[in-house]
Design a protein around this motif. Structure first.
Motif, PDB file in Angstrom:
ATOM      1  N   UNK A   1       0.819  -1.193   0.000  1.00  0.00           N
ATOM      2  CA  UNK A   1       0.000   0.000   0.000  1.00  0.00           C
ATOM      3  C   UNK A   1       0.864   1.259   0.000  1.00  0.00           C
ATOM      4  N   UNK A   2       1.927   1.285   0.791  1.00  0.00           N
ATOM      5  CA  UNK A   2       2.803   2.458   0.844  1.00  0.00           C
ATOM      6  C   UNK A   2       3.469   2.703  -0.504  1.00  0.00           C
ATOM      7  N   UNK A   3       3.804   1.626  -1.209  1.00  0.00           N
ATOM      8  CA  UNK A   3       4.416   1.772  -2.526  1.00  0.00           C
ATOM      9  C   UNK A   3       3.437   2.432  -3.491  1.00  0.00           C
ATOM     10  N   UNK A   4       2.150   2.107  -3.367  1.00  0.00           N
ATOM     11  CA  UNK A   4       1.131   2.738  -4.210  1.00  0.00           C
ATOM     12  C   UNK A   4       1.068   4.239  -3.956  1.00  0.00           C
ATOM     13  N   UNK A   5       1.160   4.609  -2.683  1.00  0.00           N
ATOM     14  CA  UNK A   5       1.131   6.030  -2.332  1.00  0.00           C
ATOM     15  C   UNK A   5       2.364   6.750  -2.861  1.00  0.00           C
ATOM     16  N   UNK A   6       3.515   6.107  -2.753  1.00  0.00           N
ATOM     17  CA  UNK A   6       4.744   6.724  -3.254  1.00  0.00           C
ATOM     18  C   UNK A   6       4.698   6.862  -4.772  1.00  0.00           C
ATOM     19  N   UNK A   7       4.124   5.876  -5.453  1.00  0.00           N
ATOM     20  CA  UNK A   7       3.974   5.967  -6.907  1.00  0.00           C
ATOM     21  C   UNK A   7       3.065   7.134  -7.271  1.00  0.00           C
ATOM     22  N   UNK A   8       1.981   7.294  -6.552  1.00  0.00           N
ATOM     23  CA  UNK A   8       1.068   8.404  -6.800  1.00  0.00           C
ATOM     24  C   UNK A   8       1.775   9.742  -6.540  1.00  0.00           C
ATOM     25  N   UNK A   9       2.527   9.825  -5.449  1.00  0.00           N
ATOM     26  CA  UNK A   9       3.268  11.050  -5.143  1.00  0.00           C
ATOM     27  C   UNK A   9       4.299  11.350  -6.227  1.00  0.00           C
ATOM     28  N   UNK A  10       4.952  10.333  -6.743  1.00  0.00           N
ATOM     29  CA  UNK A  10       5.940  10.523  -7.807  1.00  0.00           C
ATOM     30  C   UNK A  10       5.262  11.027  -9.080  1.00  0.00           C
ATOM     31  N   UNK A  11       4.079  10.516  -9.370  1.00  0.00           N
ATOM     32  CA  UNK A  11       3.340  10.998 -10.538  1.00  0.00           C
ATOM     33  C   UNK A  11       2.932  12.455 -10.360  1.00  0.00           C
ATOM     34  N   UNK A  12       2.542  12.818  -9.135  1.00  0.00           N
ATOM     35  CA  UNK A  12       2.220  14.215  -8.855  1.00  0.00           C
ATOM     36  C   UNK A  12       3.454  15.104  -9.010  1.00  0.00           C
TER      37      UNK A  12
END
Length: 66
Positions: free
Chosen positions: A1-12
């Motif tokens: 789940x944390x990796x998903x959040x980091x991926x989203x933050x990286x896309x932002x």
């Protein structure tokens, strides 16, 4: 789940970079056209700042912490 959040933050983060590039281009175009207050550049810069705050929030940092 944390990796998903980091991926989203990286896309932002990537989106913020694109907005920064677009703002610089808008500023350059406005200056070449003789405009003194380029509205598009201001809107793009505001959008970039909002996206940067969103990335920080996704990462769990308080907005505005640098």
């Amino acid at each position: 789940m944390a990796a998903d959040h980091e991926d989203l933050a990286a896309r932002l983060d990537q989106l913020a970079e694109e907005l920064a590039d677009a703002a610089i281009e808008a500023l350059r175009d406005a200056l070449e056209a003789g405009e003194t207050k380029p509205e598009l550049e201001r809107r793009l810069t505001r959008a970039r700042r909002s996206v940067e705050r969103a990335a920080a929030l996704v990462r769990g940092h308080a907005a505005g912490d640098d």
